[in-house]
Scaffold this active site. Sequence first.
Site, PDB file in Angstrom:
ATOM      1  N   GLY A   1       7.498  37.850  63.850  1.00  0.00           N
ATOM      2  CA  GLY A   1       7.516  38.995  62.968  1.00  0.00           C
ATOM      3  C   GLY A   1       8.094  40.223  63.658  1.00  0.00           C
ATOM      4  O   GLY A   1       8.178  40.285  64.885  1.00  0.00           O
ATOM      5  N   CYS A   2       8.480  41.218  62.864  1.00  0.00           N
ATOM      6  CA  CYS A   2       9.128  42.415  63.405  1.00  0.00           C
ATOM      7  C   CYS A   2       8.162  43.255  64.231  1.00  0.00           C
ATOM      8  O   CYS A   2       8.430  43.576  65.393  1.00  0.00           O
ATOM      9  CB  CYS A   2       9.738  43.231  62.274  1.00  0.00           C
ATOM     10  SG  CYS A   2       8.590  43.577  60.908  1.00  0.00           S
ATOM     11  N   TYR A   3       7.016  43.619  63.631  1.00  0.00           N
ATOM     12  CA  TYR A   3       6.002  44.348  64.390  1.00  0.00           C
ATOM     13  C   TYR A   3       5.569  43.545  65.616  1.00  0.00           C
ATOM     14  O   TYR A   3       5.355  44.096  66.700  1.00  0.00           O
ATOM     15  CB  TYR A   3       4.764  44.583  63.518  1.00  0.00           C
ATOM     16  CG  TYR A   3       4.812  45.761  62.577  1.00  0.00           C
ATOM     17  CD1 TYR A   3       5.010  47.057  63.056  1.00  0.00           C
ATOM     18  CD2 TYR A   3       4.606  45.588  61.208  1.00  0.00           C
ATOM     19  CE1 TYR A   3       5.007  48.142  62.187  1.00  0.00           C
ATOM     20  CE2 TYR A   3       4.610  46.665  60.327  1.00  0.00           C
ATOM     21  CZ  TYR A   3       4.811  47.941  60.823  1.00  0.00           C
ATOM     22  OH  TYR A   3       4.803  49.013  59.964  1.00  0.00           O
TER      23      TYR A   3
END
Length: 843
Positions: free
Chosen positions: A660-662
Amino acid sequence: MILRRVGLRLARSLGSAKYPGALSSYIQHQLSTAGRLNGVARAYIRYNSTRSTVIQLLNNIGSKREVEQYLRYFTSVDSQQFAVIKVGGAIITQNLNELASSLAFLNHVGLFPIVLHGTGPQINEILEAEGVVPEYIDGIRITDSKTMSVVRRCFLEQNLKLVDALEKQGVRARPITGGVFTAEYLDKDKYQLVGKIKKVDNTPIEASIQAGALPILTSLAETPDGQILNVNADVAAGELARVIQPLKIVYLNEKGGLIHGESGEKISVINLDEEYDSLMKQPWVKYGTKLKIKEIRDLLMHLPRSSSVAIISTGDLQKELFTDSGAGTMIRRGYKLLTRDRLDQFESVDAFKNALVEDPFFNGSTELVNSYVDSLNYAKFKAYADEPFEAVAVVKEIDSDIPVLDKFVASKDGWQNNVADNVWSALRSDKSSLQWVVPEDSERASWFFDRADGSFVKNGKILFWYGVESADTITKMIKDFSKTVPQSASSRLRPSQPRLYSTLARPDIGRIVNKRGAKRYSSSSTKKARVALIGARGYTGQNLISLINKHPYLEVVHVSSRELAGKDVEGYTKSAVKYENLQVEDVARLEKEGSVDMWVMALPNGVCKPFVNAIGDVRGNGAIVDLSADYRFDNTWIYGLPELNDRTVIAKAKSVANPGCYATGSQLAIAPLLHYVSGQPTIFGVSGYSGAGTKPSPKNDIKFLNDNLIPYTLTDHIHEREVSTRLGTNVSFIPHVGQWFQGITLTISIPLKKHLSSKDVRNIYEEKYAGEPLVQVTQDIPLVRDIAGKHGVVIGGFGVHSSQPRVVVVATIDNLLKGAATQCVQNINLMLGYDELAGITLT
């Protein structure tokens, strides 16, 4: 019958794994056993247990040598001689399920560790509740009759608690609370009911193992006339080990090892024969630490040299037993190491020659060995070895600035008992730089990769080096090496080392792998690959199409979007491609036909499983990268974060879960400080509204976001779980949406074990990410507006609190690029054998 077919399919699927024979045979044996059980339910449980065991085993074993080591333990050691595991009382209170799971794993692969536990914290808790202050003399609990009643009760309760937890895991366990230790009073007047063990009867232990049950012991002892005495659990475990003589004695504790008193770091290995005297003179080695090291040395002196003591945490038990890298602190006798620079200094030249016969170069020829050893009379060399010559290294000074490791040979025991590592450590501390050559198909190539700063591959040979900083020197080494390598078909880079990186060199010369240079994994592949995107309507899909359009080798052949079906794919100019509405059966057909080389799942969470299953059922040549969170916690998938994970494992994978990005930004921002973290990092994250997707909601409503900041999912966000799982430490994560379009800023507070200066922290990050082209480290606080449209991550700030060991780190990342599409292309490049940054323009 269904169970057996499924199981045999699993066994056959492991046929393409690195070590198919043992694992496939093990599965089939388990399935055969399961077939004889009463009832489908028990067979189903056994199958699921087997499958879980195999997956867990594969996750813990990383090299052929480690598999050999496991098989050696499994096939040549009596069950009761495998390991004695001492469990602290606090472990049962705080980590019971984890402990039971680890012990169940050992039992599922046919091993019977002998478990002995303490109960100190529980005793203290009861005594304090009753207003009794525990008394100690010289660290030994004074045990009067009232205290003994509490001791006995606590031991029985904790013993049954562990037995019950094991049986819930499907493991038979037998409580053994007496009858093993016979003792006399240690000092009745001084300590009262405290015993000194005089005899160990392992009959109850053997009976338990023969009945197929794990023996779970307390450290209670009895006098010959039946009086129960209290014995320190560490002491009891040592006395038990003297009789059992196991390969491993494991002490489980909360710290997970011995901590160096000055550096604050966990000590990895102690080789007593080489280090004991100097270690005991260290000013920080005192009190309990000094006593523990001395007791362990006394114990190991009564055991075979192959035995060792490990002090580890519960979660590292499998890693310690089944991987060379181990975990926590391993203490072994080892051997004193020898260094010689003349043949007449050897006590036995014949022993030196016998060790060299193991070198494949000599092919077992004593004549060739004799000739080689005679040649050393006319060479400037230095030899390194342990006393019994289980491992030998010969370094020559030649007409070069860099010495040459001419021979490195170890027997089977030398490799498996880590003697080779000891010799290498001595060599490394003595030689600041070194070069050497290994055949590319050597089963030890990965071991050498781990110890090199760089390498160069040509025509089946690998030139390794460490400690060489000058580009001119490296160039000269490569030219000299190339002259000695016969011309033949070009070779491939063997992907066997964790975190293996390479830069492209001229194809007529070879390929360079340099950990200190640009950290990129590459291959000579230029073959075109066909990509199909399932669910490409969103922002990530659009960015991915744009990246593939610029990629020298990737071609889009199918793009599936129900809403856009029939429309042209905008932004893709290599060929005319229209959106399709591909169904599960269409995907299965395309995979069966071999029409797709790489599938990219760009669907919302919880949607892509039917498509993935369809591909898996007919499994052709297509590989998969999933951009959702569906498989990030699935151990059968590879987690694709190249800067932190094993690039070679990604390169060999058929199914990769894109982080995921976070989670990507958070992991990269916390990982360098993991050894220093003392508590729970807190992550305050804010994303541009593109992170909320294209489906209308308050989080992507520009008017609602104007002059606003929206917190959401205040606890239990999926990325909180992802970061915690991957880093191995719990984090708190609080996500927000800001009013800009793309880009994430993360402000992370990290509690530390000790004070570090801002400069110290920055140096740690710069060293961790040296040569990583997509990670930039800066002293400044990175701004989110500067990361939009960029492929990497910027980490900086490094604000250290003035009065407490805490640092605040700031990281920025484009959620659509490195947080999704760019990372996807990195993983595709690794999986298909391209340069890792192919199609990714660094700006």
